[in-house]
Design a protein around this motif. Structure first.
Motif, PDB file in Angstrom:
ATOM      1  N   ARG A  66      36.659  22.439  38.307  1.00  0.00           N
ATOM      2  CA  ARG A  66      35.367  22.885  37.469  1.00  0.00           C
ATOM      3  C   ARG A  66      34.415  23.264  38.348  1.00  0.00           C
ATOM      4  NH1 ARG A  66      35.025  23.260  32.046  1.00  0.00           N
ATOM      5  NH2 ARG A  66      37.133  22.116  31.573  1.00  0.00           N
ATOM      6  N   GLY A  67      33.649  24.204  38.001  1.00  0.00           N
ATOM      7  CA  GLY A  67      32.594  24.339  38.540  1.00  0.00           C
ATOM      8  C   GLY A  67      31.735  25.856  38.523  1.00  0.00           C
ATOM      9  N   PRO A  68      31.250  26.427  39.354  1.00  0.00           N
ATOM     10  CA  PRO A  68      30.456  27.862  39.095  1.00  0.00           C
ATOM     11  C   PRO A  68      31.620  28.785  39.249  1.00  0.00           C
ATOM     12  CG  PRO A  68      29.788  26.704  40.899  1.00  0.00           C
ATOM     13  CD  PRO A  68      30.361  25.791  40.441  1.00  0.00           C
ATOM     14  N   PHE A  69      31.568  29.766  38.365  1.00  0.00           N
ATOM     15  CA  PHE A  69      32.488  30.717  38.486  1.00  0.00           C
ATOM     16  C   PHE A  69      31.717  32.198  38.801  1.00  0.00           C
ATOM     17  CE2 PHE A  69      35.082  34.133  36.407  1.00  0.00           C
ATOM     18  CZ  PHE A  69      36.162  34.296  37.356  1.00  0.00           C
ATOM     19  N   VAL A  70      31.772  32.786  39.864  1.00  0.00           N
ATOM     20  CA  VAL A  70      31.255  33.953  40.300  1.00  0.00           C
ATOM     21  C   VAL A  70      32.405  35.298  40.356  1.00  0.00           C
ATOM     22  CG1 VAL A  70      29.687  35.308  41.745  1.00  0.00           C
ATOM     23  CG2 VAL A  70      29.300  32.837  41.204  1.00  0.00           C
ATOM     24  N   ARG A  71      32.033  36.235  39.501  1.00  0.00           N
ATOM     25  CA  ARG A  71      32.766  37.464  39.587  1.00  0.00           C
ATOM     26  C   ARG A  71      32.093  38.312  40.467  1.00  0.00           C
ATOM     27  NH1 ARG A  71      34.719  40.098  34.510  1.00  0.00           N
ATOM     28  NH2 ARG A  71      36.394  40.969  35.860  1.00  0.00           N
ATOM     29  N   ASP A  72      32.850  38.954  41.508  1.00  0.00           N
ATOM     30  CA  ASP A  72      31.927  39.936  42.304  1.00  0.00           C
ATOM     31  C   ASP A  72      33.089  40.822  42.939  1.00  0.00           C
ATOM     32  OD1 ASP A  72      33.089  38.357  44.113  1.00  0.00           O
ATOM     33  OD2 ASP A  72      31.215  37.968  45.099  1.00  0.00           O
ATOM     34  N   ILE A  73      32.706  42.017  43.579  1.00  0.00           N
ATOM     35  CA  ILE A  73      33.602  42.774  44.426  1.00  0.00           C
ATOM     36  C   ILE A  73      32.721  43.097  45.658  1.00  0.00           C
ATOM     37  CG2 ILE A  73      34.745  44.959  44.209  1.00  0.00           C
ATOM     38  CD1 ILE A  73      34.556  45.204  41.227  1.00  0.00           C
ATOM     39  N   ASP A 350      29.749  39.112  37.215  1.00  0.00           N
ATOM     40  CA  ASP A 350      29.632  37.814  36.036  1.00  0.00           C
ATOM     41  C   ASP A 350      29.111  36.645  37.123  1.00  0.00           C
ATOM     42  OD1 ASP A 350      29.266  36.422  33.867  1.00  0.00           O
ATOM     43  OD2 ASP A 350      31.556  36.316  33.557  1.00  0.00           O
ATOM     44  N   LYS A 351      28.323  35.638  36.239  1.00  0.00           N
ATOM     45  CA  LYS A 351      28.278  34.491  37.029  1.00  0.00           C
ATOM     46  C   LYS A 351      28.014  33.435  35.775  1.00  0.00           C
ATOM     47  CE  LYS A 351      25.126  32.076  40.285  1.00  0.00           C
ATOM     48  NZ  LYS A 351      23.856  32.063  41.080  1.00  0.00           N
ATOM     49  N   ARG A 352      28.667  32.377  35.903  1.00  0.00           N
ATOM     50  CA  ARG A 352      28.700  31.270  34.894  1.00  0.00           C
ATOM     51  C   ARG A 352      29.074  29.860  35.699  1.00  0.00           C
ATOM     52  NH1 ARG A 352      33.241  32.606  30.936  1.00  0.00           N
ATOM     53  NH2 ARG A 352      34.170  33.988  32.878  1.00  0.00           N
ATOM     54  N   ASP A 353      28.403  28.786  35.068  1.00  0.00           N
ATOM     55  CA  ASP A 353      28.579  27.449  35.403  1.00  0.00           C
ATOM     56  C   ASP A 353      29.720  26.853  34.776  1.00  0.00           C
ATOM     57  OD1 ASP A 353      26.685  28.105  37.421  1.00  0.00           O
ATOM     58  OD2 ASP A 353      25.093  27.582  36.078  1.00  0.00           O
ATOM     59  N   ASN A 354      30.100  25.483  34.997  1.00  0.00           N
ATOM     60  CA  ASN A 354      30.972  24.787  34.352  1.00  0.00           C
ATOM     61  C   ASN A 354      32.200  25.279  33.741  1.00  0.00           C
ATOM     62  OD1 ASN A 354      31.936  22.214  33.420  1.00  0.00           O
ATOM     63  ND2 ASN A 354      30.649  22.495  31.589  1.00  0.00           N
ATOM     64  N   ARG A 386      46.731  30.218  29.383  1.00  0.00           N
ATOM     65  CA  ARG A 386      46.019  31.258  28.868  1.00  0.00           C
ATOM     66  C   ARG A 386      44.817  31.644  30.097  1.00  0.00           C
ATOM     67  NH1 ARG A 386      41.688  32.574  25.268  1.00  0.00           N
ATOM     68  NH2 ARG A 386      41.864  30.387  24.359  1.00  0.00           N
ATOM     69  N   VAL A 387      44.722  32.613  30.844  1.00  0.00           N
ATOM     70  CA  VAL A 387      43.844  32.997  31.859  1.00  0.00           C
ATOM     71  C   VAL A 387      42.680  33.829  31.082  1.00  0.00           C
ATOM     72  CG1 VAL A 387      45.450  32.450  33.737  1.00  0.00           C
ATOM     73  CG2 VAL A 387      45.196  34.908  32.683  1.00  0.00           C
ATOM     74  N   GLY A 388      41.638  33.974  31.845  1.00  0.00           N
ATOM     75  CA  GLY A 388      40.487  34.691  31.400  1.00  0.00           C
ATOM     76  C   GLY A 388      39.991  35.794  32.452  1.00  0.00           C
ATOM     77  N   ALA A 389      38.877  35.529  32.981  1.00  0.00           N
ATOM     78  CA  ALA A 389      38.521  36.807  33.892  1.00  0.00           C
ATOM     79  C   ALA A 389      39.000  36.255  35.163  1.00  0.00           C
ATOM     80  CB  ALA A 389      36.791  36.605  33.853  1.00  0.00           C
ATOM     81  N   SER A 390      38.838  37.272  36.054  1.00  0.00           N
ATOM     82  CA  SER A 390      39.483  37.110  37.626  1.00  0.00           C
ATOM     83  C   SER A 390      38.391  37.652  38.254  1.00  0.00           C
ATOM     84  CB  SER A 390      40.644  37.692  37.810  1.00  0.00           C
ATOM     85  OG  SER A 390      41.739  37.369  36.682  1.00  0.00           O
ATOM     86  N   SER A 391      38.340  36.806  39.656  1.00  0.00           N
ATOM     87  CA  SER A 391      37.670  37.326  40.650  1.00  0.00           C
ATOM     88  C   SER A 391      38.275  37.538  41.791  1.00  0.00           C
ATOM     89  CB  SER A 391      36.255  36.410  40.982  1.00  0.00           C
ATOM     90  OG  SER A 391      36.984  35.296  41.736  1.00  0.00           O
ATOM     91  N   ILE A 392      37.724  37.893  42.957  1.00  0.00           N
ATOM     92  CA  ILE A 392      38.458  38.239  44.224  1.00  0.00           C
ATOM     93  C   ILE A 392      39.241  36.966  44.450  1.00  0.00           C
ATOM     94  CG2 ILE A 392      38.034  38.560  46.812  1.00  0.00           C
ATOM     95  CD1 ILE A 392      37.637  40.858  44.924  1.00  0.00           C
ATOM     96  N   ASP A 393      38.668  35.690  44.502  1.00  0.00           N
ATOM     97  CA  ASP A 393      39.522  34.543  45.021  1.00  0.00           C
ATOM     98  C   ASP A 393      39.803  33.490  43.717  1.00  0.00           C
ATOM     99  OD1 ASP A 393      36.800  33.969  44.445  1.00  0.00           O
ATOM    100  OD2 ASP A 393      36.965  32.785  46.393  1.00  0.00           O
ATOM    101  N   LYS A 394      39.135  33.789  42.861  1.00  0.00           N
ATOM    102  CA  LYS A 394      39.690  32.853  41.717  1.00  0.00           C
ATOM    103  C   LYS A 394      40.014  33.470  40.361  1.00  0.00           C
ATOM    104  CE  LYS A 394      36.172  29.228  43.178  1.00  0.00           C
ATOM    105  NZ  LYS A 394      35.138  28.446  43.091  1.00  0.00           N
TER     106      LYS A 394
END
Length: 425
Positions: A66-73, A350-354, A386-394
């Motif tokens: 659990r922690g910050p989640f950054v979606r980037d390309i 996208d950028k979110r915490d927790n 159930r999964v949500g958004a995806s980033s390059i590595d998470k």
């Protein structure tokens, strides 16, 4: 003394028999087996409850955190000109180039000249026709004025005759009342007045009708002349377009023709690159394209520097599983960049915490994000998630897993439809 038998006694060594040794070995082995079974009982029970067994060396694992989640390309992009017009031949003819590839040019500067004798000759002919039509228009105006004058004169004469006839009738009626003239003279005067009135009426009608006709004739001549003037103006524009001018300040890019080459209409001549308006184009995987939007912030890196940017365009077409996106520099365009130069690009979507996340792996695609294998005490148990958004590595976990769970992120395709899988070392 009485002698005993001690002198005759002898110590004899007693050796165990083979059967006794075998018995002891069996007893010891049995004890060892019982001990091993007691120690391995949980492991054995686990093995027997599993649907299949897979070596851990063939799998990759990750722990849910659990922690910050950054979606980037992040990808490599190349510098392209936001404005790069291509000049085309507006008419067929021979082209004389005034610049070379790489020359710096200003807006409105002549880049090439097209020689078109046909267009030049046609302009001269149409100008002559326009002059002739102008003469016809002016002549029509003069003729109309002359005709109006004649009609006005006829109407004025008719009006005068009518007035004179009215006076004559008044005199004859007065003289008839005094007995100076006969009745026939009075009747004749009345007839003269009637004739004068009819003539004046027709003269007035002719003046109005012919005036409208003359107006229409003059207007027709004027419209024909105006049409010819517009034709001449269009031809003058075409002749002026034979001087191919730069629409922007920039640099000459590619020359598509040779010097003094004869080209057809609409043939490519050369291109101009506006170096003051550069963008960076990158290829984005189709899976991320749906989340891209114009205006998203990004970073552009190169030449040891980093610039802020924004997504300015996203292609509506998918080519080879990728979508083209463009980033515009947020602020002034760096001066040291060049066309087609390679730069590193990162778009923050996208950028979110927790946020509950786990390392991205093939399990997302293999199960369509519907389930994962949770590893515990050498067993991998399938669990609905159930999964949500995806980033390059998470990948974001919405339901089914908790922080600290260890799951199989790749290699689960070897499990088949098994719900319980033993993980062997």
């Amino acid at each position: 003394m009485i002698r005993d038998t001690s002198a005759q006694d002898r110590l004899v060594e007693v050796r165990p028999s083979r059967s006794r040794n075998r018995k002891l070995l069996l007893i010891g082995g049995g004890v060892a087996v019982v001990a091993l079974i007691a120690l391995a009982a949980p492991r054995v029970s686990t093995m027997f409850s599993a649907d299949t067994s897979v070596s851990a060396s063939r799998l990759n694992f990750a722990t849910v955190t659990r922690g910050p989640f950054v979606r980037d390309i992040a990808a490599e992009g190349k510098v392209v000109a936001a404005v790069s017009p291509t000049m085309y031949a507006t008419s067929a003819g021979a082209v004389v180039l005034k610049v070379h590839a790489g020359d710096v040019v200003k807006k409105g500067q002549v880049l090439a000249v097209i020689t078109s004798p046909e267009l030049t000759s046609k302009l001269a002919q149409e100008k002559s026709a326009a002059d002739a039509m102008e003469v016809d228009y002016l002549r029509a105006q003069i003729d109309a004025k002359k005709k109006r004058s004649e009609l006005q004169k006829a109407y004025d004469n008719a009006t005068i005759d009518q007035t004179a006839a009215e006076r004559d009738l008044n005199r004859y009626e007065s003289a008839y009342g005094k007995g100076a003239v006969p009745q026939a003279d009075v009747d004749k005067a009345k007839s003269t007045l009637d004739k004068a009135q009819i003539t004046a009426k027709h003269a007035k009608t002719d003046l109005a009708m012919d005036n409208d006709s003359l107006t229409f004739d003059v207007q027709s001549k004027k419209l024909a002349h105006d049409r010819q003037v517009y034709l001449v103006q269009d031809l003058e524009r075409q002749v002026e377009d034979l001087n191919v001018k730069s629409p922007v300040d920039g640099q000459v890019g590619q020359l598509f023709i040779a010097e003094r080459a004869t080209v057809a209409k609409d043939a490519q001549l050369l291109s101009v690159i506006d170096l003051s308006a550069l963008e960076v184009e990158m290829k984005v995987p189709e899976s991320f394209a749906r989340d891209l939007a114009i205006g998203m912030p990004g970073e552009i890196s190169g030449n040891g520097k980093t610039w802020n940017g924004k997504v300015s365009a996203v292609s509506p077409e998918v080519v080879n599983g990728e979508v083209a996106a463009r980033l515009r520099f947020d602020g002034d365009t760096p001066k040291q960049l060049r066309q087609s130069q390679r730069l590193s690009v990162r778009i923050l979507m996208d950028k979110r915490d927790n946020v509950l996340t786990v390392q991205r792996g093939s399990f997302v695609d293999e199960s369509a994000g519907r389930y994962a294998y949770v590893v515990n005490d050498g067993m991998a148990d399938r669990r609905d998630i159930r999964v949500g958004a995806s980033s390059i590595d998470k990948v974001e976990i919405l339901d089914g897993l908790k922080e600290g769970d260890k799951i199989v992120i790749s290699g689960a395709d070897t499990f088949g439809d098994a719900k319980h899988v033993a993980i062997s070392r």
